[in-house]
Design a protein around this motif. Structure first.
Motif, PDB file in Angstrom:
ATOM      1  N   LEU A 194      11.104   3.322   7.733  1.00  0.00           N
ATOM      2  CA  LEU A 194      10.453   4.245   8.665  1.00  0.00           C
ATOM      3  C   LEU A 194       9.953   3.535   9.913  1.00  0.00           C
ATOM      4  CD1 LEU A 194       8.373   6.378   6.130  1.00  0.00           C
ATOM      5  CD2 LEU A 194      10.620   6.898   7.089  1.00  0.00           C
ATOM      6  N   ASN A 195       9.410   2.355   9.739  1.00  0.00           N
ATOM      7  CA  ASN A 195       8.814   1.673  10.885  1.00  0.00           C
ATOM      8  C   ASN A 195       8.717   0.188  10.576  1.00  0.00           C
ATOM      9  OD1 ASN A 195       7.561   1.241  13.312  1.00  0.00           O
ATOM     10  ND2 ASN A 195       5.507   1.664  12.545  1.00  0.00           N
ATOM     11  N   LYS A 252       0.858  -1.183   0.000  1.00  0.00           N
ATOM     12  CA  LYS A 252       0.000   0.000   0.000  1.00  0.00           C
ATOM     13  C   LYS A 252       0.894   1.232   0.000  1.00  0.00           C
ATOM     14  CE  LYS A 252      -3.890   2.112   2.446  1.00  0.00           C
ATOM     15  NZ  LYS A 252      -4.771   2.043   3.634  1.00  0.00           N
ATOM     16  N   VAL A 253       0.716   2.106  -0.992  1.00  0.00           N
ATOM     17  CA  VAL A 253       1.528   3.310  -1.146  1.00  0.00           C
ATOM     18  C   VAL A 253       0.639   4.526  -0.861  1.00  0.00           C
ATOM     19  CG1 VAL A 253       2.963   4.674  -2.692  1.00  0.00           C
ATOM     20  CG2 VAL A 253       2.994   2.174  -2.846  1.00  0.00           C
ATOM     21  N   TYR A 254       1.034   5.330   0.108  1.00  0.00           N
ATOM     22  CA  TYR A 254       0.270   6.538   0.451  1.00  0.00           C
ATOM     23  C   TYR A 254       1.173   7.433   1.294  1.00  0.00           C
ATOM     24  CZ  TYR A 254      -0.285   4.545   5.126  1.00  0.00           C
ATOM     25  OH  TYR A 254      -0.041   4.030   6.364  1.00  0.00           O
ATOM     26  N   VAL A 295       6.266  -3.484   7.333  1.00  0.00           N
ATOM     27  CA  VAL A 295       7.392  -2.563   7.279  1.00  0.00           C
ATOM     28  C   VAL A 295       7.026  -1.401   6.366  1.00  0.00           C
ATOM     29  CG1 VAL A 295       8.466  -3.918   5.438  1.00  0.00           C
ATOM     30  CG2 VAL A 295       9.853  -2.346   6.757  1.00  0.00           C
ATOM     31  N   SER A 296       7.385  -0.183   6.802  1.00  0.00           N
ATOM     32  CA  SER A 296       7.135   1.042   6.038  1.00  0.00           C
ATOM     33  C   SER A 296       8.454   1.552   5.480  1.00  0.00           C
ATOM     34  CB  SER A 296       6.493   2.125   6.926  1.00  0.00           C
ATOM     35  OG  SER A 296       5.258   1.676   7.436  1.00  0.00           O
ATOM     36  N   LEU A 297       8.459   1.860   4.160  1.00  0.00           N
ATOM     37  CA  LEU A 297       9.665   2.303   3.468  1.00  0.00           C
ATOM     38  C   LEU A 297       9.394   3.607   2.742  1.00  0.00           C
ATOM     39  CD1 LEU A 297      10.671  -1.095   1.810  1.00  0.00           C
ATOM     40  CD2 LEU A 297      11.543  -0.172   3.944  1.00  0.00           C
ATOM     41  N   THR A 298      10.458   4.365   2.499  1.00  0.00           N
ATOM     42  CA  THR A 298      10.379   5.582   1.701  1.00  0.00           C
ATOM     43  C   THR A 298      11.707   5.801   1.006  1.00  0.00           C
ATOM     44  OG1 THR A 298       9.718   7.919   1.738  1.00  0.00           O
ATOM     45  CG2 THR A 298      11.149   7.149   3.502  1.00  0.00           C
ATOM     46  N   LEU A 299      11.768   6.849   0.162  1.00  0.00           N
ATOM     47  CA  LEU A 299      12.972   7.201  -0.576  1.00  0.00           C
ATOM     48  C   LEU A 299      13.339   8.646  -0.270  1.00  0.00           C
ATOM     49  CD1 LEU A 299      12.148   5.595  -4.043  1.00  0.00           C
ATOM     50  CD2 LEU A 299      13.800   4.767  -2.380  1.00  0.00           C
ATOM     51  N   MET A 300      14.643   8.934  -0.290  1.00  0.00           N
ATOM     52  CA  MET A 300      15.137  10.279   0.011  1.00  0.00           C
ATOM     53  C   MET A 300      15.440  11.079  -1.248  1.00  0.00           C
ATOM     54  SD  MET A 300      14.877   9.992   3.205  1.00  0.00           S
ATOM     55  CE  MET A 300      15.553  11.565   3.704  1.00  0.00           C
ATOM     56  N   SER A 301      15.515  10.435  -2.403  1.00  0.00           N
ATOM     57  CA  SER A 301      15.776  11.136  -3.654  1.00  0.00           C
ATOM     58  C   SER A 301      15.321  10.252  -4.802  1.00  0.00           C
ATOM     59  CB  SER A 301      17.261  11.489  -3.796  1.00  0.00           C
ATOM     60  OG  SER A 301      18.031  10.326  -4.038  1.00  0.00           O
ATOM     61  N   ASP A 302      15.368  10.794  -6.019  1.00  0.00           N
ATOM     62  CA  ASP A 302      14.953  10.035  -7.192  1.00  0.00           C
ATOM     63  C   ASP A 302      16.100   9.271  -7.837  1.00  0.00           C
ATOM     64  OD1 ASP A 302      16.374  12.198  -8.017  1.00  0.00           O
ATOM     65  OD2 ASP A 302      14.970  12.859  -9.571  1.00  0.00           O
ATOM     66  N   SER A 303      17.264   9.248  -7.213  1.00  0.00           N
ATOM     67  CA  SER A 303      18.404   8.514  -7.761  1.00  0.00           C
ATOM     68  C   SER A 303      18.201   7.019  -7.544  1.00  0.00           C
ATOM     69  CB  SER A 303      19.704   8.977  -7.084  1.00  0.00           C
ATOM     70  OG  SER A 303      20.800   8.195  -7.517  1.00  0.00           O
ATOM     71  N   ALA A 307       5.660   3.440   1.415  1.00  0.00           N
ATOM     72  CA  ALA A 307       5.149   2.151   0.951  1.00  0.00           C
ATOM     73  C   ALA A 307       5.115   1.202   2.142  1.00  0.00           C
ATOM     74  CB  ALA A 307       6.034   1.575  -0.161  1.00  0.00           C
ATOM     75  N   VAL A 308       3.942   0.651   2.405  1.00  0.00           N
ATOM     76  CA  VAL A 308       3.753  -0.271   3.517  1.00  0.00           C
ATOM     77  C   VAL A 308       3.643  -1.677   2.934  1.00  0.00           C
ATOM     78  CG1 VAL A 308       2.347  -0.893   5.496  1.00  0.00           C
ATOM     79  CG2 VAL A 308       2.601   1.508   4.861  1.00  0.00           C
TER      80      VAL A 308
END
Length: 469
Positions: free
Chosen positions: A213-214, A181-183, A197-205, A187-188
């Motif tokens: 995140l959690n 689930k992306v919101y 697990v919750s994930l994210t990105l810090m840049s578009d590279s 992304a969970v």
């Protein structure tokens, strides 16, 4: 321009000194030969003279060649002077380049001119006042920056969601983590009954790693912890940091980051599930089953083997093992990424084994419910075996129900004249009851019960026991 003199090398020697050394060597050898020839005969003297003359001749020829070469050494000296000049110029060039590099990185870094305040100068000339101030005034005055507007936040999160979706499409994801689930810029990824697990990105590279995140552990035990988390927050924090370090470093493991993340968290949850099932088994032995249930073998993080319906009527000796049924909870030896597997011995039908396996993959991990479901299937199987055996001995097959068999001894028979055969859920033994006996011990009923509880019930013995009734 004055030519530079070539540098005098340590392996060079003047030609005059070479000539002097050669003459001294020839004279010294001649004196030494004149002193030694008195003690030799005529033939030996001639031989020594020939050797001396040959040696001196060879040395003088080499000296003649050297003198002839030295007569044209002017051109060699000019080449040496040219080489010396070029080496000096090269040293100056290298020194200048190094000095300029040090100057550019050191002194010139802070020696730049500030940009000219052209706009402020125009304001002063046209309006005779300052209408603009440098932006650093706000920072020095402690004025906070303007808050981000809600529409800017929504636009930024939408762009981040698109970026995360793109990265997920080009990244290898384990099959068990397909609930995504992306919101709100994250992304969970959820594995049912294990973790989220919750994930994210810090840049578009594309080289930028995932950021965790959690991490949530979805395992619960309502019997002991009343649904509280089974893992301490400090342990979850340590696990969070460990997983983040592993997926950041690409040199540590060649696996894709999400595959590596799933392997680590799945291994942790499997270890926790088996440990929780072991604690539940110990509690059931202490509070409910007693000696009828035993933990035969427990390997942390690998397997848990239980034995139930232990036949304690026979003593356990060195050559005899207490008989019983069992089940083994273990990881898949062929694919460690699969959930915990349940193996029964003796084997159960595939339909029953599949339905029992769903108890492990439920929201509440309960060994008691797993045992109850297994014992129900075992009891139903034992009743079916008794039904097939008795159907061969009586004219009218016994009536079947979910929990017992009812056999009519007389035709017609009243309710108290019907034999009831059930299975003791704690011991796995047949229990035969005849209401007409009034609760008093009946040797014929006990004999039929013993014949049914034999390891391999004999059709003749069961028939004799029924005939006694």
């Amino acid at each position: 321009m004055m030519m530079l003199q070539p540098p005098v090398r340590q392996d060079m020697i003047p030609l005059a000194r070479v000539i002097e050394f050669t003459c001294q060597k020839a004279y010294t050898d001649l004196n030494l030969l004149s002193e030694l020839l008195h003690s030799k005969n005529d033939m030996e003297r001639k031989i020594e003279l020939v050797k001396y003359l040959s040696r001196v001749r060879y040395t003088l020829i080499r000296l003649l060649a050297l003198v002839k070469w030295a007569s044209g050494a002017g051109r060699v000296d000019q080449c040496d002077q040219i080489i010396a000049y070029l080496e000096e110029q090269s040293g100056l060039m290298f020194g200048t380049a190094n000095w300029l590099m040090e100057l550019a990185k050191g002194a010139l870094t802070s020696a730049r001119l500030p940009p000219f305040a052209t706009i402020m100068a125009v304001d002063v000339f046209t309006q005779h006042t300052y209408t603009r101030l440098p932006a650093c005034v706000k920072r020095l005055a402690g004025i906070p920056p303007a808050p981000i507007k809600p529409w800017e936040q929504r636009e930024c999160l939408e762009q981040l969601d698109c970026l995360i979706l793109y990265r997920l499409t080009i990244t290898e994801i384990p099959t068990a983590m397909r609930q995504i689930k992306v919101y709100n810029g994250r992304a969970v990824l959820t594995v049912p009954h294990e973790f989220s697990v919750s994930l994210t990105l810090m840049s578009d590279s594309l080289s930028n790693p995932w950021r965790i995140l959690n991490i949530k552990c979805l395992l619960r035990d309502l019997h002991t912890g009343r649904g509280k988390p089974l893992v301490h927050p400090l342990q979850m924090q340590w696990l969070h940091q460990r997983c983040q370090d592993r997926i950041i470093s690409k040199d540590f493991d060649p696996r894709p980051p999400l595959v590596h993340l799933y392997d680590m968290l799945h291994s942790f949850c499997t270890f926790l599930q088996l440990d929780l099932l072991y604690e539940q088994a110990c509690r059931l032995i202490r509070l409910r089953f007693g000696d009828l249930l035993a933990v035969e073998k427990y390997t942390a993080g690998s397997s848990l083997q239980l034995v139930y319906w232990r036949d304690l009527r026979r003593p356990a000796t060195a050559g005899y093992r207490v008989r019983g049924h069992g089940l083994r909870l273990h990881t898949d030896p062929l694919d460690a990424r699969r959930p915990i597997c349940v193996t029964h011995f003796p084997d159960l039908p595939d339909s029953d084994a599949t339905s029992i396996g769903r108890c492990i993959r439920s929201d509440e991990l309960s060994l008691e419910r797993l045992l109850d479901r297994t014992i129900q299937c075992r009891c139903r199987d034992l009743l079916y075996r008794a039904y097939k055996l008795l159907a061969l001995l009586v004219a009218e097959p016994p009536a079947r129900s979910a929990e017992s068999l009812t056999l009519s001894l007389l035709q017609p028979a009243a309710t108290h004249e019907r034999l009831s055969i059930g299975v003791n859920a704690y011991r796995g033994l047949y229990s035969v009851r005849l209401p007409a006996s009034g609760g008093r011990p009946c040797p014929h009923v006990a004999e039929l019960e013993d014949r049914l509880n034999e390891d391999q019930p004999s059709l003749r013995r069961v028939a004799l026991a029924l005939a006694g009734l």
